[in-house]
Write a protein that holds these residues in place. Sequence first.
Motif, mmCIF file in Angstrom:
data_model
loop_
_atom_site.group_PDB
_atom_site.id
_atom_site.type_symbol
_atom_site.label_atom_id
_atom_site.label_comp_id
_atom_site.label_asym_id
_atom_site.label_seq_id
_atom_site.Cartn_x
_atom_site.Cartn_y
_atom_site.Cartn_z
ATOM 1 N N GLU A 139 0.806 -1.218 0.126
ATOM 2 C CA GLU A 139 -0.071 0.027 -0.012
ATOM 3 C C GLU A 139 0.839 1.360 0.206
ATOM 4 O O GLU A 139 0.692 2.307 -0.902
ATOM 5 C CB GLU A 139 -0.978 -0.056 1.448
ATOM 6 N N LEU A 140 1.991 1.165 0.801
ATOM 7 C CA LEU A 140 2.884 2.552 0.824
ATOM 8 C C LEU A 140 3.516 2.691 -0.421
ATOM 9 O O LEU A 140 3.578 3.793 -0.981
ATOM 10 C CB LEU A 140 3.857 2.114 1.753
ATOM 11 N N LEU A 141 3.804 1.497 -1.128
ATOM 12 C CA LEU A 141 4.594 1.694 -2.396
ATOM 13 C C LEU A 141 3.612 2.326 -3.447
ATOM 14 O O LEU A 141 3.897 3.184 -4.178
ATOM 15 C CB LEU A 141 4.993 0.533 -2.993
ATOM 16 N N ASP A 142 2.161 1.978 -3.238
ATOM 17 C CA ASP A 142 1.123 2.350 -3.950
ATOM 18 C C ASP A 142 0.856 3.978 -3.926
ATOM 19 O O ASP A 142 0.750 4.686 -5.037
ATOM 20 C CB ASP A 142 -0.279 1.661 -4.077
ATOM 21 N N LEU A 143 0.944 4.369 -2.781
ATOM 22 C CA LEU A 143 0.800 5.732 -2.413
ATOM 23 C C LEU A 143 2.124 6.327 -3.010
ATOM 24 O O LEU A 143 1.658 7.734 -3.269
ATOM 25 C CB LEU A 143 0.607 5.947 -0.999
ATOM 26 N N MET A 144 3.035 5.974 -2.866
ATOM 27 C CA MET A 144 4.350 6.518 -3.391
ATOM 28 C C MET A 144 4.214 6.870 -4.824
ATOM 29 O O MET A 144 4.478 7.779 -5.411
ATOM 30 C CB MET A 144 5.598 5.845 -2.874
ATOM 31 N N VAL A 145 4.084 5.857 -5.567
ATOM 32 C CA VAL A 145 3.900 5.888 -7.242
ATOM 33 C C VAL A 145 2.834 6.903 -7.448
ATOM 34 O O VAL A 145 3.102 7.813 -8.318
ATOM 35 C CB VAL A 145 3.402 4.605 -7.710
ATOM 36 N N ASP A 146 1.600 6.813 -6.873
ATOM 37 C CA ASP A 146 0.664 7.755 -7.022
ATOM 38 C C ASP A 146 0.946 9.388 -6.655
ATOM 39 O O ASP A 146 0.582 10.173 -7.454
ATOM 40 C CB ASP A 146 -0.652 7.441 -6.243
ATOM 41 N N GLU A 147 1.820 9.668 -5.756
ATOM 42 C CA GLU A 147 2.359 10.864 -5.301
ATOM 43 C C GLU A 147 3.184 11.352 -6.623
ATOM 44 O O GLU A 147 3.183 12.583 -6.972
ATOM 45 C CB GLU A 147 3.125 10.672 -4.123
ATOM 46 N N VAL A 148 3.987 10.437 -7.146
ATOM 47 C CA VAL A 148 4.883 10.901 -8.408
ATOM 48 C C VAL A 148 3.988 11.198 -9.686
ATOM 49 O O VAL A 148 4.165 12.192 -10.321
ATOM 50 C CB VAL A 148 6.038 9.943 -8.472
ATOM 51 N N TYR A 149 2.929 10.306 -9.857
ATOM 52 C CA TYR A 149 2.236 10.632 -10.827
ATOM 53 C C TYR A 149 1.438 12.015 -10.844
ATOM 54 O O TYR A 149 1.123 12.697 -11.932
ATOM 55 C CB TYR A 149 0.812 9.579 -10.968
ATOM 56 N N GLY A 150 1.259 12.532 -9.470
ATOM 57 C CA GLY A 150 0.862 13.914 -9.285
ATOM 58 C C GLY A 150 1.675 14.752 -9.802
ATOM 59 O O GLY A 150 1.157 16.015 -9.900
#
Length: 231
Positions: A67-78
């Motif tokens: 979950e943490l990795l998914d959140l990190m990826v999404d933050e970079v997509y932002g």
Amino acid sequence: MSNEPVWDRPEPPGKPSPTPLTRELIVNAAIRLADGGGLDDVSFRKVAAALNAGPMRLYGYVETKDELLDLMVDEVYGEITPPPAKSDWRSGLKHVAHEIRNAAKRHEWFIDLLSGRPHQGPHSLAHIESTLATVRLADIDQVLGVVSAVMAYVFGAVRSEITELRAERATGLTEEQWQRASGPYMARMLATGRFPLLGRVMHESTDRDHAEVFGTGLDYVLDGIAVRHGL
């Protein structure tokens, strides 16, 4: 463990604490760790230490490392800006390609997490939507095929570039220094006459920077798409 995706799960109510936590603070701390030492440096213990909090407190906000990795990826997509609204398909896809490359240069670990199933965070979905919208073909399967082909090139090219950067750090040798070190061996192999095209590459090809190489390869892909679909 909750069955709800982390995107739908509310954060726990705040409690008085000398070190307040939020999901955003946790994700940003994890990104800083990954930027500094790669994904191996990301753990609940290290993130908690960076925030001066106990590791168990993090589980109220993020349940697993995935979950943490998914959140990190999404933050970079932002961080990836969408193409300008009136972009044609070619300039729009070029914009997306270079934005992904730039994001991966800032966060080298990002490219390691882009394989497999598409990410479903809000920033990821917005990125996918705006990218698909640049290709104005009536057949949605063709739209998906175009975008998939471009992304396959982008991910592969960026991964190759990041791998080279990592090799330079690990060995202490630049690509030019490595080539000089392996020069005597390669000279012996080329002297056999079995590798004439490799010989031409070594003796005739021009040195270009990574951005130029990336852009040229991207143009090859886009040229092929233009011919196939009459764009």
